[in-house]
Design a protein around this motif. Structure first.
Motif, PDB file in Angstrom:
ATOM      1  N   THR A   8       0.849  -1.196   0.000  1.00  0.00           N
ATOM      2  CA  THR A   8       0.000   0.000   0.000  1.00  0.00           C
ATOM      3  C   THR A   8       0.882   1.243   0.000  1.00  0.00           C
ATOM      4  N   VAL A   9       0.585   2.174  -0.897  1.00  0.00           N
ATOM      5  CA  VAL A   9       1.340   3.425  -0.949  1.00  0.00           C
ATOM      6  C   VAL A   9       0.952   4.266   0.262  1.00  0.00           C
ATOM      7  N   ILE A  10       1.951   4.628   1.071  1.00  0.00           N
ATOM      8  CA  ILE A  10       1.683   5.483   2.231  1.00  0.00           C
ATOM      9  C   ILE A  10       1.667   6.936   1.791  1.00  0.00           C
ATOM     10  N   ASN A  11       2.769   7.405   1.239  1.00  0.00           N
ATOM     11  CA  ASN A  11       2.810   8.771   0.729  1.00  0.00           C
ATOM     12  C   ASN A  11       4.020   8.959  -0.176  1.00  0.00           C
ATOM     13  N   TRP A  12       3.918   9.918  -1.091  1.00  0.00           N
ATOM     14  CA  TRP A  12       5.014  10.285  -1.975  1.00  0.00           C
ATOM     15  C   TRP A  12       5.843  11.375  -1.309  1.00  0.00           C
ATOM     16  N   MET A  13       7.172  11.258  -1.442  1.00  0.00           N
ATOM     17  CA  MET A  13       8.074  12.266  -0.899  1.00  0.00           C
ATOM     18  C   MET A  13       8.398  13.332  -1.944  1.00  0.00           C
ATOM     19  N   VAL A  14       7.961  13.081  -3.188  1.00  0.00           N
ATOM     20  CA  VAL A  14       8.209  14.022  -4.291  1.00  0.00           C
ATOM     21  C   VAL A  14       6.917  14.235  -5.056  1.00  0.00           C
TER      22      VAL A  14
ATOM     23  N   VAL B 294      15.116  14.802  -8.991  1.00  0.00           N
ATOM     24  CA  VAL B 294      15.543  13.844  -7.969  1.00  0.00           C
ATOM     25  C   VAL B 294      16.902  13.275  -8.346  1.00  0.00           C
ATOM     26  N   GLU B 295      17.641  12.876  -7.337  1.00  0.00           N
ATOM     27  CA  GLU B 295      18.928  12.234  -7.549  1.00  0.00           C
ATOM     28  C   GLU B 295      18.786  10.730  -7.386  1.00  0.00           C
ATOM     29  N   GLN B 296      19.684   9.992  -8.002  1.00  0.00           N
ATOM     30  CA  GLN B 296      19.659   8.542  -7.903  1.00  0.00           C
ATOM     31  C   GLN B 296      19.734   8.127  -6.429  1.00  0.00           C
ATOM     32  N   ASP B 297      18.904   7.144  -6.055  1.00  0.00           N
ATOM     33  CA  ASP B 297      18.801   6.585  -4.704  1.00  0.00           C
ATOM     34  C   ASP B 297      18.064   7.485  -3.723  1.00  0.00           C
ATOM     35  N   GLN B 298      17.575   8.628  -4.186  1.00  0.00           N
ATOM     36  CA  GLN B 298      16.752   9.476  -3.321  1.00  0.00           C
ATOM     37  C   GLN B 298      15.405   8.779  -3.094  1.00  0.00           C
ATOM     38  N   THR B 299      14.854   8.877  -1.889  1.00  0.00           N
ATOM     39  CA  THR B 299      13.568   8.241  -1.584  1.00  0.00           C
ATOM     40  C   THR B 299      12.440   8.922  -2.343  1.00  0.00           C
TER      41      THR B 299
ATOM     42  N   VAL C  67      11.025   3.425  -1.281  1.00  0.00           N
ATOM     43  CA  VAL C  67      11.395   3.076  -2.653  1.00  0.00           C
ATOM     44  C   VAL C  67      12.298   4.177  -3.193  1.00  0.00           C
ATOM     45  N   PRO C  68      13.542   3.841  -3.583  1.00  0.00           N
ATOM     46  CA  PRO C  68      14.496   4.856  -4.055  1.00  0.00           C
ATOM     47  C   PRO C  68      14.355   5.121  -5.552  1.00  0.00           C
ATOM     48  N   ALA C  69      14.902   6.252  -5.979  1.00  0.00           N
ATOM     49  CA  ALA C  69      14.911   6.598  -7.404  1.00  0.00           C
ATOM     50  C   ALA C  69      15.986   5.781  -8.114  1.00  0.00           C
ATOM     51  N   PRO C  70      15.657   5.135  -9.249  1.00  0.00           N
ATOM     52  CA  PRO C  70      16.657   4.337  -9.970  1.00  0.00           C
ATOM     53  C   PRO C  70      17.628   5.187 -10.780  1.00  0.00           C
ATOM     54  N   SER C  71      17.305   6.483 -10.919  1.00  0.00           N
ATOM     55  CA  SER C  71      18.148   7.331 -11.761  1.00  0.00           C
ATOM     56  C   SER C  71      17.953   8.790 -11.374  1.00  0.00           C
ATOM     57  N   THR C  72      18.936   9.613 -11.710  1.00  0.00           N
ATOM     58  CA  THR C  72      18.799  11.055 -11.533  1.00  0.00           C
ATOM     59  C   THR C  72      17.996  11.626 -12.689  1.00  0.00           C
ATOM     60  N   GLY C  73      17.102  12.549 -12.395  1.00  0.00           N
ATOM     61  CA  GLY C  73      16.288  13.133 -13.446  1.00  0.00           C
ATOM     62  C   GLY C  73      15.098  13.877 -12.882  1.00  0.00           C
ATOM     63  N   VAL C  74      14.095  14.073 -13.722  1.00  0.00           N
ATOM     64  CA  VAL C  74      12.895  14.828 -13.349  1.00  0.00           C
ATOM     65  C   VAL C  74      11.694  13.889 -13.343  1.00  0.00           C
TER      66      VAL C  74
ATOM     67  N   ALA D 276      24.738   5.558 -16.446  1.00  0.00           N
ATOM     68  CA  ALA D 276      25.292   5.400 -15.101  1.00  0.00           C
ATOM     69  C   ALA D 276      24.280   4.905 -14.102  1.00  0.00           C
ATOM     70  N   ALA D 277      23.018   4.801 -14.528  1.00  0.00           N
ATOM     71  CA  ALA D 277      21.961   4.445 -13.570  1.00  0.00           C
ATOM     72  C   ALA D 277      22.137   3.037 -13.045  1.00  0.00           C
ATOM     73  N   LYS D 278      21.887   2.908 -11.805  1.00  0.00           N
ATOM     74  CA  LYS D 278      21.916   1.582 -11.171  1.00  0.00           C
ATOM     75  C   LYS D 278      20.521   0.989 -11.182  1.00  0.00           C
ATOM     76  N   PRO D 279      20.423  -0.342 -11.179  1.00  0.00           N
ATOM     77  CA  PRO D 279      19.094  -0.941 -11.095  1.00  0.00           C
ATOM     78  C   PRO D 279      18.437  -0.542  -9.790  1.00  0.00           C
ATOM     79  N   PRO D 280      17.097  -0.441  -9.772  1.00  0.00           N
ATOM     80  CA  PRO D 280      16.401  -0.029  -8.547  1.00  0.00           C
ATOM     81  C   PRO D 280      16.700  -0.968  -7.399  1.00  0.00           C
ATOM     82  N   LYS D 281      16.929  -0.380  -6.236  1.00  0.00           N
ATOM     83  CA  LYS D 281      17.197  -1.193  -5.050  1.00  0.00           C
ATOM     84  C   LYS D 281      15.918  -1.829  -4.545  1.00  0.00           C
ATOM     85  N   LYS D 282      16.076  -3.041  -4.025  1.00  0.00           N
ATOM     86  CA  LYS D 282      14.924  -3.696  -3.404  1.00  0.00           C
ATOM     87  C   LYS D 282      14.625  -3.032  -2.072  1.00  0.00           C
ATOM     88  N   ALA D 283      13.346  -2.778  -1.841  1.00  0.00           N
ATOM     89  CA  ALA D 283      12.962  -2.184  -0.561  1.00  0.00           C
ATOM     90  C   ALA D 283      12.803  -3.294   0.451  1.00  0.00           C
TER      91      ALA D 283
END
Length: 435
Positions: A19-25, A31-36, A49-56, A86-93
């Protein structure tokens, strides 16, 4: 420029949705890579859940409180080709502790806290009106015996007034300052710690061991959670006492088991539960779970003086000899501190034999999440008026008080009184077993 798809990562072997609790963005944020990006909740843990890549963030596809399947698309990020490479695969939460609720590691020697009396004038907590709590927050609250009323007194830091796991951990570490807060009459939306200046006296300090602390928390939680009401009856156990005294030696020779009153009480209670199955239940939100199994917990004192509740499983399927064997085995394990988790879990109804310690009667506290608990007092000889067709007579009888504490959210007076009276009738109309 390239579009990166953000999917809900896998969070455990048996977890298929969250269940989605809330979005931080929000859409348009850089957002930067690995940012929540967001917080999600499962029936086991809350995760980020982190960002898999830097971008908008170009698109958010799911909203707060939506249930999302693992692997589903939840957002899109516009990233440059350099960032894509340079993007890393999304991290498992992944949770901190798989398959179970994480426990906060509190400091062994926490900072000295202000007492309720000294802090009463300054500690005022706004009442949290948000009614939604994530599964992890609810599990932590149950583990630490924090009622929903107390949860509403905890300061929140999540968006839209959401209580986060960090909020509840911080509150626990602070010593739960609003645990006994009282409502302020002039403002029903606030609570304040009462300014109680107790004279606690002087003497030696005895630190509570871990089990005693758990018992204390469990008892306070039960009283905060369940509106307790207690009903009383007395039962004439003369026939049962006579039979037991006459047959305990023969019973021991045949089954190699001591015949105490506990298996006889369990037998009488089990028969009454079959007649009144609603007593054998638990409350889950607005639903009542009427249990299929009848597992009788028997409150037992340990050598340390602490209390534990070993459980006789499926008591309704066992005869007197089997019940006696189970009771004696569990009591021995308790005395030797050899009880295992399975020996103390799964009870659906509990008996507390306060008569063992010479008490005439007791008002027991409900063993959560059950809805009732029985206390049996001392069996005592008394002069009683007995009615006969030819007239009344005064006789010496073996009498015992029984008291039933019940959760008035689920059990009303009629059900509690009828159930308690049925137990007394089963004890009085004792069917002498053959063994």
């Amino acid at each position: 420029m390239s579009i990166i798809e953000v999917t809900l990562p896998k969070m455990g072997e048996s977890i298929s949705e969250a269940t989605v609790i809330n979005w931080m963005v929000k859409e348009g944020d850089f957002v930067e890579q690995d940012q929540t990006l967001l917080e999600v909740a499962t029936d086991k843990v809350d995760s980020e859940v982190p960002a898999p890549s830097t971008g908008v963030i170009t698109e958010i596809l799911v909203q707060a409180n939506e249930v999302v399947q693992v692997g589903s698309l939840i957002a899109k990020i516009e990233a440059s080709q350099a960032e894509v490479g340079a993007a890393k695969p999304p991290k498992k939460a992944k949770p901190k502790t798989p398959n179970e609720t994480p426990k906060p590691k509190l400091p062994k020697q926490p900072k000295k806290l202000k007492t309720a009396s000294s802090d009463a004038a300054t500690y005022t907590v706004p009442k949290n009106t948000n009614a939604f709590y994530s599964p992890l927050v609810e599990k932590i609250a149950k583990e630490y015996h924090i009622s929903y009323e107390e949860l509403r007194r905890i300061p929140v830091s999540g968006s839209n007034g959401r209580l986060r796991k960090s909020d509840i951990f911080n509150y626990i570490e602070a010593g739960r300052p609003a645990q006994f807060a009282q409502s302020i009459e002039q403002d029903a939306n606030h609570f304040q710690v009462p300014d109680l200046k107790f004279d606690k006296g002087k003497g030696s300090i005895v630190a509570m061991d871990r089990m005693r602390q758990l018992i204390a928390d469990h008892m306070v939680f039960s009283k905060h959670t369940s509106p307790h009401v207690t009903a009383y009856v007395e039962a004439d156990l003369t026939e049962m006492v006579i039979w037991r005294n006459a047959n305990k030696e023969a019973f021991f020779k045949k089954h190699n088991q001591k015949l105490t009153f506990t298996p006889l009480f369990i037998e009488a209670v089990t028969k009454a539960i079959k007649d009144f199955p609603m007593i054998n239940s638990s409350l889950d939100g607005k639903n009542i779970i009427v249990k299929d199994d009848i597992n009788i917990g028997m409150a037992t004192a340990l050598p340390s003086g602490n209390l534990i509740v070993p459980v006789v499983k499926n008591a309704d399927t066992k005869n007197l000899a089997q019940l006696a064997e189970n009771v004696n085995e569990l009591a021995l394990k308790a005395r030797d501190n050899k009880l295992k988790h399975e020996d103390t879990s799964g009870s659906t109804f509990t008996i507390s034999n306060v008569g063992t310690f010479g008490s005439l009667m007791g008002t027991p506290i409900i063993n959560q999440p059950e809805v009732a608990i029985l206390a049996t007092g001392i069996i005592k000889k008394r002069a009683e008026v007995i009615e006969y067709p030819e007239g009344d007579k005064i006789e010496i009888r073996q009498m015992m008080y029984l008291s039933l504490s019940f959760d008035h959210r689920v059990v009303d007076g009629f059900l509690a009184g009828s159930f308690l009276r049925r137990i007394a009738d089963n004890l009085e109309n004792f069917e002498k077993p053959t063994f």
